[in-house]
Scaffold this motif. Structure first.
Motif, PDB file in Angstrom:
ATOM      1  N   ASN A 322     -55.718  42.112  -8.029  1.00  0.00           N
ATOM      2  CA  ASN A 322     -57.155  42.325  -8.610  1.00  0.00           C
ATOM      3  C   ASN A 322     -57.494  41.770  -9.779  1.00  0.00           C
ATOM      4  N   LEU A 323     -56.228  41.800 -10.740  1.00  0.00           N
ATOM      5  CA  LEU A 323     -56.581  41.481 -12.021  1.00  0.00           C
ATOM      6  C   LEU A 323     -56.887  39.723 -11.943  1.00  0.00           C
ATOM      7  N   ALA A 327     -59.690  37.174 -12.946  1.00  0.00           N
ATOM      8  CA  ALA A 327     -59.427  36.023 -13.846  1.00  0.00           C
ATOM      9  C   ALA A 327     -59.686  34.797 -13.371  1.00  0.00           C
ATOM     10  N   MET A 328     -59.596  34.555 -12.086  1.00  0.00           N
ATOM     11  CA  MET A 328     -59.625  33.219 -11.421  1.00  0.00           C
ATOM     12  C   MET A 328     -61.250  33.260 -11.050  1.00  0.00           C
ATOM     13  N   TRP A 359     -56.867  39.694 -19.822  1.00  0.00           N
ATOM     14  CA  TRP A 359     -56.257  38.486 -19.451  1.00  0.00           C
ATOM     15  C   TRP A 359     -56.171  37.394 -20.373  1.00  0.00           C
ATOM     16  N   PRO A 360     -55.168  36.703 -20.735  1.00  0.00           N
ATOM     17  CA  PRO A 360     -53.893  36.715 -19.810  1.00  0.00           C
ATOM     18  C   PRO A 360     -52.930  37.854 -20.202  1.00  0.00           C
ATOM     19  N   GLU A 361     -53.182  38.867 -21.292  1.00  0.00           N
ATOM     20  CA  GLU A 361     -52.170  39.609 -21.847  1.00  0.00           C
ATOM     21  C   GLU A 361     -51.733  40.576 -20.539  1.00  0.00           C
ATOM     22  N   VAL A 372     -53.995  30.425 -12.503  1.00  0.00           N
ATOM     23  CA  VAL A 372     -55.715  30.550 -12.908  1.00  0.00           C
ATOM     24  C   VAL A 372     -55.950  29.497 -13.698  1.00  0.00           C
ATOM     25  N   LEU A 373     -55.187  28.933 -14.773  1.00  0.00           N
ATOM     26  CA  LEU A 373     -55.457  27.812 -15.311  1.00  0.00           C
ATOM     27  C   LEU A 373     -55.291  26.424 -14.365  1.00  0.00           C
ATOM     28  N   GLU A 374     -54.838  26.580 -13.351  1.00  0.00           N
ATOM     29  CA  GLU A 374     -55.146  25.031 -12.424  1.00  0.00           C
ATOM     30  C   GLU A 374     -56.366  25.139 -11.632  1.00  0.00           C
TER      31      GLU A 374
END
Length: 428
Positions: A322-323, A327-328, A359-361, A372-374
């Motif tokens: 879920n998280l 974030a995505m 996020w990203p914690e 996510v970064l991609e």
């Protein structure tokens, strides 16, 4: 089984680019899941069944034209109906092949002697909760059928009956799902013009359902079927450097863009206080993840995700947590509004910290942060795959994928968008 998908409040795992079973459902879902695989192919142009004369003749030659009932057998340990190919399912239907299996039961391809046509029959497990859910499903299907007499929008229920403690629902036979077509086409995207035609029909179906106060709740490419299984093979220009003997040199294009929506086992009436999770994760709206309940805009969000997938060949949000999913969304669409996050229910409030997404914690792993970064921004993603109409499509998607459900386009508003109307003007 290629994947595990459990609907309800449990994990939903779907490996990247693997076959996904549109008829799989978890035991805790409040209603039965409907759906079936249609997509067997022979040669380049496919046809699911021989003509009525050919098939009746083949049954006679094989000595299968007897109308007697098969011997009674015990169900298997999970309550599934036990059968053999060629047997009767009542005197009217003859079992031709198995099309799929899910937690709800099985789907069989059968010959309808009365109508002289192939049908798909869903045989529900002989367990009370599945039988009860199946009857709710039948009620929804019949309601849809009463209001959609032309049968242009939703899969048609032909019949239903109770056979040896199994609810059996008879459907018209259709072509492959959009997901199955993508998979067999090596995940090559559909053309933008085909996406436009499919999107228009899908939104018309959703507008029709919403007018009846129904929310589908589980829209996805697996639950959208091409009416015809026929396709043509054409050279794949992006792979033109390959030899014409290479299978990847060709791509498949449906001969018809006509579609129908299936899987109404999770369909529900509009209820603001409904919070259980039904939908397949990839197409789940943010308000559902945050526990804010179901409403018509949840279907609209799913439509937006589907259109992106048809254009790119891949699910927009490939995740199983879920998280990470939220974030995505932020990576592709921008930050979630504070007023949405602060309304998260008790189970989802752990995803929020100091008024923003944790996020990203709070990421479960470095790989999750990397995934996510991609991801590209929505505009960049569409521009990578769409040559013309990209601007109109991006604007439409921004309306379908608004975080606030109250600001999301309705199905009828979306149908008036230039992405659809400008194409109409060009043709006229």
């Amino acid at each position: 089984m290629e994947m595990e998908r459990v609907t309800g409040l449990t994990m939903d795992w779907r490996p990247r680019k693997k076959p996904r079973l549109g008829w799989d459902v978890g035991p805790e879902a409040p209603k039965a899941q409907l759906g079936f695989f249609c997509g067997q192919e022979i040669g380049n142009v496919t046809s699911y069944a021989p003509s009525s004369t050919e098939y009746a003749s083949s049954l006679f030659v094989k000595g299968l034209a007897q109308n007697g009932s098969p011997p009674r057998r015990e169900d298997d340990k999970e309550g599934h109906y036990v059968f053999e190919l060629g047997e009767n399912l009542t005197s009217r239907y003859k079992i031709h092949s198995k099309m799929g299996e899910g937690t709800f039961g099985q789907v069989l391809e059968c010959w309808d002697r009365e109508k002289e046509e192939m049908v798909a029959i869903k045989i529900v497990r002989g367990i009370k909760k599945y039988r009860d859910a199946a009857m709710i499903e039948v009620e929804v299907l019949q309601q849809l059928g009463r209001h959609d007499k032309s049968g242009n929008r939703c899969v048609q229920i032909r019949n239903w009956f109770d056979y040896r403690n199994h609810i059996c629902i008879v459907f018209e036979k259709l072509g492959p799902s959009l997901y199955d077509f993508l998979r067999k086409n090596n995940y090559r995207p559909f053309s933008i013009d085909l996406v436009r035609e499919i999107g228009r029909q899908l939104l018309e179906c959703i507008a029709f359902m919403h007018d009846l106060s129904l929310i589908h709740t589980d829209l996805k490419p697996e639950n959208i079927l091409l009416v015809s299984p026929e396709y043509k093979r054409v050279p794949n220009h992006k792979g033109s450097s390959r030899s014409s003997k290479d299978a990847s040199y060709y791509k498949r294009i449906p001969k018809s863009s006509a579609i129908k929506v299936i899987d109404f086992g999770s369909t529900t009436y509009e209820r603001k206080n409904q919070t259980y999770i039904i939908s397949t994760r990839h197409y789940r709206a943010p308000e559902v993840i945050l526990g804010l309940g179901w409403s018509y805009p949840c279907d609209i969000w799913s439509v937006g995700c589907i259109l992106v997938e048809l254009c790119s060949g891949e699910a927009l949000f490939q995740t199983h947590e879920n998280l990470e999913h939220l974030a995505m969304m932020e990576r592709v669409l921008g930050s979630l509004p504070h007023h949405i996050l602060k309304r998260a229910d008790r189970q989802a409030e752990k995803y929020v910290r100091r008024g923003r997404l944790d996020w990203p914690e709070g990421a479960p792993s470095r790989d999750s942060v990397k995934a996510v970064l991609e991801l590209p921004r929505l505009q960049n993603l569409i521009m990578q795959h769409v040559d013309h109409s990209a601007g109109d499509l991006i604007h439409l998607l921004q309306g379908l994928l608004r975080y606030d459900p109250s600001e999301r386009l309705s199905a009828r508003e979306a149908l008036e968008h230039p992405f659809f109307t400008r194409d109409h003007l060009r043709r006229s």
